[in-house]
Design a protein around this motif. Structure first.
Motif, mmCIF file in Angstrom:
data_model
loop_
_atom_site.group_PDB
_atom_site.id
_atom_site.type_symbol
_atom_site.label_atom_id
_atom_site.label_comp_id
_atom_site.label_asym_id
_atom_site.label_seq_id
_atom_site.Cartn_x
_atom_site.Cartn_y
_atom_site.Cartn_z
ATOM 1 N N ARG A 58 5.346 0.832 -8.555
ATOM 2 C CA ARG A 58 4.131 0.657 -8.540
ATOM 3 C C ARG A 58 4.284 1.917 -6.930
ATOM 4 N N VAL A 59 3.545 2.916 -7.920
ATOM 5 C CA VAL A 59 3.445 4.491 -6.798
ATOM 6 C C VAL A 59 1.725 4.467 -7.207
ATOM 7 N N ARG A 60 2.148 4.479 -5.188
ATOM 8 C CA ARG A 60 1.505 5.174 -3.876
ATOM 9 C C ARG A 60 0.904 6.603 -3.759
ATOM 10 N N TYR A 108 2.439 3.952 -13.587
ATOM 11 C CA TYR A 108 2.815 3.069 -12.583
ATOM 12 C C TYR A 108 2.254 2.990 -11.098
ATOM 13 N N LEU A 147 -0.219 2.127 -8.212
ATOM 14 C CA LEU A 147 -0.397 0.497 -7.170
ATOM 15 C C LEU A 147 -1.339 0.527 -7.849
ATOM 16 N N ARG A 151 0.074 -2.868 0.877
ATOM 17 C CA ARG A 151 0.369 -1.475 0.495
ATOM 18 C C ARG A 151 -0.941 -0.907 0.727
ATOM 19 N N GLU A 152 -2.012 -1.686 -0.416
ATOM 20 C CA GLU A 152 -3.583 -1.260 -0.545
ATOM 21 C C GLU A 152 -4.350 -0.393 0.460
ATOM 22 N N SER A 188 7.502 1.868 -3.706
ATOM 23 C CA SER A 188 7.759 0.134 -3.997
ATOM 24 C C SER A 188 9.465 -0.278 -4.588
#
Ligand code: HEA
Ligand code: HEA
Ligand code: CUA
Ligand SMILES: [Cu+2]
Lengths: 104, 694, 284, 208
Positions: B390-392, C69, C71, B678-679, B323
């Protein structure tokens, strides 16, 4: 605004200039070999220099590559290609002649 | 009487050219495997043909796909081709691992000659008919969308490139059914591949397959470079292009300048074999060192052709799934350009052991190491992109992370190889094999797979199954480490590459581990197939028609999924590096434009498939010395090209009304979709509309 | 993740395997037996250590940053527009450039030092051997001793060996991992390799460049004898072997590997030249 | 100069033509890129020639085979054809009559064929001397490089014929114009390659 017929004439003049220059340069190269005075190496150097000049003439007068802004893309392309091709050719010659020298 | 005619018609074909006949005459394991492979090709082709006939889809395939000049469809066809070829090359990889694991002080189940065909086809296919089509397909699909264009610069040429590649791939497949393939490896070094040592058809198959493929790639490179240079939408300056486009541009430049050396190398080899020239023969002044030189003038840039698009994919994926804006855009661009230029200056490192002076080796070794710097910069740029983000952990992101950690190891062994003295030891051993698989699988392949997962929803309108994606990812990573780390050890112990049998019992445990790893990799591929199946089955639940499943940043996400034929109803205008991301935050990207216009697109053309079929026929004729076929094929190709230049009615128009209808259907769907945070992006709540946060 | 337990068990099994398999490495340069291979190994270690130090940050930072970092960890700062810092740029460009420069110096020195053509400094004159790569065997000619062998290279330990190589067939590459690096052998040409064994022993030599069906069989032993035993071996060879004749010459070009090493009690003086000329003329 | 003029080779496209200027620009630029890729092929063949030059293995040598006068005549033919093609371009650009355009193209074609004829004649003489490609590495590299240029000239000649037919069938529509322009680039480019050939191959071979 330049008139159409003037432009036409100047363009023809470009081609004529190119043609005459090309003929002269070729003739000079052939003459340098026909009536060779210099050592082989320097004669070949002269021939190569004339060839290079003639290529520039071709690019300038026949292929319309110039330093004007509008032809910049093409010029950059040609120069980049020349660098890469030069690298490949020079590299090949250096490497293979070195190998040959070390292997007989 | 038949004496004169049959040979003229059939060239050097004879019954023993068929693997089935060979297996009948000598029924040993090796020949039976060969016949089995041939049978699989034939039966597979018949089954597919029967299925298409049964479904009555020939006309549809021909008019909607084969003759299409739409870059999106061509892209998908490239990837399907890659998939088909990969299945074969993967099986070959696994077979080789099984052979070596069972051939310690024993002959194993594959005869030496057959083993040599395995590594030659495996290498050739993986590089030319898996990796190249895969990345070409991906660029084809994505790049025009990312630069806001309706197509590539030369759509028909694009189709010609595709079909030349397909023709070349078909030639490799044909070698399974008639004749044999080369045993000279993917690099085809003479004099081994000269007539004196390889008289059969194998080398000729290799020569023409590679030549057709390289011509196709040269044309592709020209097409992409011109597209990126000339067809960007308004406002998309060079320094605003997405990184994937930058890497596509650099890859294209490499294709344009690095494919010619390959063409020259194979053409000269062909002259030697067909017309008794003496470029690389042992006698009459031939000099094979020139071949090695020409081949690697191509071969080294080639590996960067393969890796750069993967770097592009990682740049997009890491930024999207963190993001966050890409860290160090400028240095990434510079690094890409530096790698491109440097890759023309290092080719000698593939033949450090040929005997040239230490000065030359050292100079090229240093140039080689220099590439480590820009490559490292890229890796750090991706790390800093995750930093403060914000790493997914979606599947593409997992592949990216695994890539970064594994590629570094391969890069380091690359640096070791760049030291000429160390290369003297590792050259031609499994250490080298481990190095390049360590670059190609975590680099190229993970990259392509990340891209596949990332853009699949865009191309087909639904997401891929997440669970099976993770299973496959697990197999990929574990399988890779098990299959290839042991090869470093074996190589450092002096085990040569391309060996069919091993005479050192202490190698056995490592070979077993590598074998298990290869099986896991086969499992990884199988789970990809399962994933595709499951995803297609559940596609209703995973629809993302609105087009933006990942909160994307570039223009490709600003249109429906799948995109309409014309890509953009109104050609976009951009003023930043992340036009869609900014657009979402500034105003409503789903507002209809003021007016729709007629859109003109190129019409389908038979030129591509026709040239492909004729080229395959001509090449087949050359391989088998059926001169009539070669001549007719070549003349017919010229005829097609000339005929095409007379075609005038080459475009069709989509009316403004139709555009409006299509667009409104999409806009309505977008309006009805729920914006999701995003979740929830991996759940079926995701209909392709992203919740816009700051 | 569901794979985890099985994965752990497998990983636990790996070190065991490695122990069992470490024997493999004894055949490589790690177990070097001569001055050249020893320098190779030193270089290996130096470069390896440097590279581990350079790999470290990536291997550590990638998982750490990605995980920190993530989410779901909402406590950390989030700055989606942060995308540049001169300090970081400096850090990712300059140290690697420095390291590459440092490594370049090392590379330049070692490449010249380990140039395969470079004679080994020693009080003794090197033993001259001519090696010919053939389908699927090696012929070794001892021009000063006037003998020849197939698939066995016998050398005195401690004395440098100077190999001149050519090929009687396609290109080949000669590698003796525990003694020296490899060099190509090509028809019509002569390349060179210098090596030495520092103690007696038997070392594997092989062709590493694929050359057809019998490629995997093209291995031979390098036997380093105690210096005093070498003349004895030469004497034995002269006494017991059979002289190299025209049939033997023709036999060299048959595509086969002998099951046992062969020793010739005499070899024609220009055999090496003869092979070079022959392959250039016949093309195969 | 009007802004919407296509710059390369000084060609102007009418307003209502089929292709937009942007498309024509890409078409020409794309062809430039293609030529550069082709140039790399020639460059490598030159390098190969240089490497193989000493490999005469007792067979004919450059000094035996090359003749100054025929090479000079071939050079003049090719240079003149480039000039006449230039006149054809000017004719096309300034809307001269179709006859004039076809006339210049025809002259170019004849010069091209003349060149090919002389070159073939040279090769025949070489063949009759036993200077065939299978004789030595040097001759192999000669016969890969020089005839490849000849082959290009041949394709260029066929292309000229095709374009003459197209001018007759379509007149000067946008696609014909773009293709003529590309043909022009191709033709002039072949001259550049020829300069390298007569300098590096022929003249070098005749230097004593
Ligand atoms: C891109 C290149 C590539 C890839 C992916 C691979 C993958 C594999 N390779 Fe190979 N390999 C080469 C390139 C590649 N290889 C080359 C160039 C050579 C040298 C040949 C020569 O000697 O000349 C070689 C040689 C080579 C050898 C010979 C070694 C020797 O010389 O002794 C072996 C032996 O086991 C081997 C094994 C494997 C295995 C087990 C896999 C695989 O099992 C690993 C798994 C890979 C896959 C399963 C492919 C997956 C792709 C996808 C999943 C795409 C999916 C598509 C969509 C989703 C649309 N390879
Ligand atoms: C995608 C493919 C790919 C990629 C990206 C690379 C990348 C590199 N390769 Fe590799 N290579 C191959 C595919 C690839 N290679 C193949 C297929 C072959 C063999 C073909 C055959 O023979 O069949 C081969 C062979 C090969 C050789 C020849 C060996 C031999 O034949 O004996 C060498 C030698 O120098 C080499 C070196 C390198 C180096 C130095 C890099 C570098 O680009 C790596 C750079 C990356 C890093 C260094 C890691 C990250 C950097 C940092 C974290 C920064 C800090 C680093 C430093 C300060 C050093 N490769
Ligand atoms: Cu090959 Cu010298
Ligand atoms: Cu490389």
């Amino acid at each position: 605004m330049i008139r159409q017929s003037d432009r036409k004439r100047s363009e023809i003049r470009t081609y004529v200039t190119g043609y005459v220059l090309a003929l002269l340069l070729s003739a000079a190269a052939f003459a340098a070999v026909r009536w060779q005075h210099a050592t082989p190496t320097s004669a070949f150097a002269v021939v190569l220099a004339l060839a290079l000049a003639q290529m520039v003439v071709h690019f300038r007068y026949f292929l319309h590559i110039s330093l004007q802004r509008s032809a910049r893309d093409d010029l950059q392309l040609v120069l980049f290609s020349a660098v890469i091709a030069g690298l490949m050719v020079a590299g090949t010659l250096v490497i293979l002649f070195d190998l040959k020298a070390r292997m007989s | 009487m038949t004496d004169g005619i049959l040979p003229a018609v059939l060239g050097r074909f004879e019954w023993q050219s068929l693997p089935f006949v060979r297996a009948w005459e000598h029924p040993n394991a090796s020949e039976i495997v060969g016949a089995g492979a041939g049978a699989v090709v034939i039966i597979g082709a018949i089954l597919v043909a029967a299925l298409i006939t049964r479904l009555g889809k020939w006309r549809y395939l021909w008019s909607e796909w084969f003759t299409s000049v739409d870059h999106k469809k061509i892209g998908i066809m490239y990837i399907v081709l890659a998939f088909v070829m990969l299945s074969r090359a993967l099986i070959e990889g696994v077979l080789m691992r099984m052979q070596q694991a069972t051939a310690v002080n024993s002959p194993g189940f594959i005869a030496p000659d057959h083993f040599a065909q395995l590594f030659s086809t495996h290498g050739t296919i993986m590089i030319f008919f898996m990796a190249m089509p895969f990345l070409t397909g991906l660029i084809n699909y994505v790049m025009p969308l990312q630069i806001g264009s309706r197509d590539v610069a030369f759509p028909v040429l694009n189709s010609v490139s595709l079909w030349l590649t397909a023709a070349a791939a078909a030639l490799v497949m044909a070698s399974l059914v008639v004749g044999r393939f080369s045993t000279g490896g993917w690099s085809g070094y003479p004099p081994y591949t000269e007539l004196a040592f390889s008289p059969g058809v194998g080398t000729d198959y290799w020569i023409w397959a590679v030549t057709l493929g390289s011509v196709g790639s040269t044309l592709t490179g020209i097409n992409f470079a011109v597209t990126i240079y000339k067809m960007r939408c308004a406002g998309m300056r060079l320094m605003r292009m997405p990184l994937f486009v930058w890497t596509a541009l650099c890859t294209s430049i490499l294709m344009i300048f690095a494919m010619p050396p390959l063409t020259v190398a194979t053409a000269l080899l062909a002259l030697d074999r067909y017309l008794d020239f003496h470029f690389f023969t042992n006698d009459l002044g031939g000099n094979m060192m020139n071949y090695a030189n020409l081949f690697w003038l191509f071969g080294h840039p080639e590996v960067y052709i393969l890796i750069l698009p993967a770097f592009g994919v990682f740049s997009e994926v890491v930024s999207t799934f963190s993001s966050k804006q890409l860290y160090g855009y400028t240095s990434l661009v510079i690094a890409t350009a530096v790698i491109t230029v440097l890759s023309f200056t290092v080719w000698v490192h593939h033949f450090f052991t040929m005997g040239q002076a230490a000065d030359i080796n050292a100079a090229f070794g240093i140039a080689t190491m220099a590439i480590g710097v820009p490559t490292g910069v890229k890796i750090y740029d991706w790390i800093w992109t995750m930093f403060l983000g914000r790493v997914r952990f979606t599947v593409p992101m997992l592949f990216s992370l695994a890539f970064m950690m594994t590629f570094v190891l391969g890069g380091f062994t690359g640096i070791l190889l760049a030291f000429p003295p160390l290369d003297y030891l590792a050259h031609n051993t499994l250490f080298l094999v481990a190095h390049f698989h360590n670059m190609l699988i975590p680099g190229l392949l993970y990259g392509m797979l990340a891209g596949y997962h990332y853009w699949f929803p865009k191309a087909f309108g639904f997401r891929l199954d997440e669970k099976w994606g993770r299973i496959s990812f697990g197999c990929w990573v574990l399988g890779f480490y098990l299959a290839f780390m042991p090869l470093y050890v074996l190589g450092a112990s002096g085990m040569a590459r391309r060996t069919q049998a091993v005479f050192e019992p202490s190698f056995r445990p490592w070979l077993y581990v590598a074998g298990i790893g290869a099986l896991l990799l086969a499992g990884a591929l199988a789970s990809l197939f399962v994933q595709l199946w499951v995803s297609v089955r559940d596609r209703k639940a995973n629809r993302v028609f609105a087009g933006d499943p990942w909160d994307g940043r570039g223009l490709e996400w600003s249109i429906s999924a799948p995109p309409p034929e014309y890509n953009f109803a109104v050609l976009p205008q951009v003023n930043s590096r992340h036009p869609f991301h900014d657009g979402k935050r500034q105003d409503d990207p789903y507002a209809p434009p003021r007016a729709y216009e007629d859109i003109t697109l190129p019409r389908n053309s038979m030129t591509g498939p026709a040239i492909g079929i004729l080229a395959a026929a001509a090449a087949f004729g050359l391989v088998w010395h059926m001169w009539w076929l070669a001549i007719i094929g070549a003349l017919a190709i010229s005829a097609v090209v000339i005929a095409r230049s007379f075609a005038r009615d080459v475009e069709h128009t989509i009316s403004a009304d139709e555009v409006q209808r299509t667009e409104q259907r999409w806009l309505r769907a977008a309006a009805n979709a729920a914006p999701i945070p995003r979740e929830l992006e991996m759940t079926s709540a995701n209909q392709g509309l992203a919740e816009v946060s700051a | 993740m569901m794979l985890a337990p099985r994965l752990l068990r497998l990983l636990a099994a790996l070190p065991l395997l490695a122990l069992g398999g470490c024997a493999a490495l004894e055949h490589g340069v790690m177990n070097h037996a001569g001055p050249i291979a020893a320098s190779h190994w030193h270089l290996y270690v130096i470069v390896g250590v440097v590279l581990v130090a350079v790999a470290g940050p990536v291997l550590l930072l990638t998982p750490l940053i990605a995980w920190h970092y993530r989410l779901s960890n909402k406590r950390h700062a989030f700055r989606p527009k942060w995308d540049f810092s001169w300090t970081l740029e400096g850090l990712i460009w300059i140290p690697p450039i420095g390291i590459v420069i440092g490594l370049s110096v090392l590379l330049w020195d070692y490449t010249h030092m380990l140039d395969p053509y470079r004679p080994i400094a020693s009080g003794q004159a090197p033993l001259e051997v001519q090696a010919v790569g053939l389908d699927w065997k090696w012929l070794f000619i001892y021009p000063d001793e006037h003998i020849a062998t197939i698939n066995r290279l016998t050398i005195p330990a401690g004395r440098p060996v100077h190999l001149r190589l050519t090929s009687g067939t396609v290109m080949q590459s000669l590698l003796i991992p525990r003694l020296a690096g490899q060099i190509y052998a090509m028809t019509g040409m002569v390349s060179q390799l210098n090596l030495a064994a520092s103690h007696p022993g038997v070392f594997l030599g092989e062709n590493t460049q694929f050359n057809g069906k019998g490629f995997q069989d093209q291995k031979f032993n390098v036997v380093a004898l105690p210096p005093a035993d070498y003349p004895k071996w030469v004497g034995q060879a002269r006494a017991s072997g059979h002289p190299f004749d025209a049939d033997d010459f023709a036999g060299l070009f048959h595509k086969s590997s002998p099951s046992q090493p062969v020793v010739f009690s005499s070899a024609p003086p220009h055999l090496f030249r003869q092979i070079i000329v022959r392959s250039q003329e016949t093309g195969s | 100069m009007s802004a919407d003029e296509v710059r390369q080779a000084g060609l102007e496209l009418g307003r209502n033509d089929l292709l937009t200027h942007e498309q024509a620009g890409s078409a020409i630029f794309g062809f430039w890129v293609f030529l550069m890729s082709d140039a790399v092929i020639f460059a490598l063949l030159f390098a190969t020639y240089g490497v193989m030059l000493p490999a005469t293995v007792g067979g004919p040598t450059p000094a035996d085979e090359y003749k100054l006068v025929p090479t000079l005549i071939e050079t003049v033919l090719l240079l003149t054809s480039s000039f006449t093609f230039g006149l054809a371009s000017v004719a096309m650009k300034h809307g001269a009559s179709r006859r004039q355009l076809l006339g210049w193209l025809g002259v170019t074609l004849i010069l091209g064929i003349g060149f090919l004829g002389m070159e073939l004649h040279d090769f025949m003489i070489m063949f009759s001397d036993g200077a065939v490609p299978s004789r030595s590495g040097y001759l192999s590299s000669f016969f890969a490089l020089v005839p490849l240029h000849g082959l290009h000239v041949f394709f260029g000649s066929v292309w000229i014929v095709v374009m003459m037919v197209q001018v007759l069938t379509f007149g000067l529509d946008a696609r014909v114009k773009v293709n003529l322009q590309r043909l022009g680039l191709f033709w002039h480019f072949l001259d550049v390659v020829w300069i390298a050939i007569f300098s590096v191959v022929y003249l070098q071979g005749m230097i004593q």
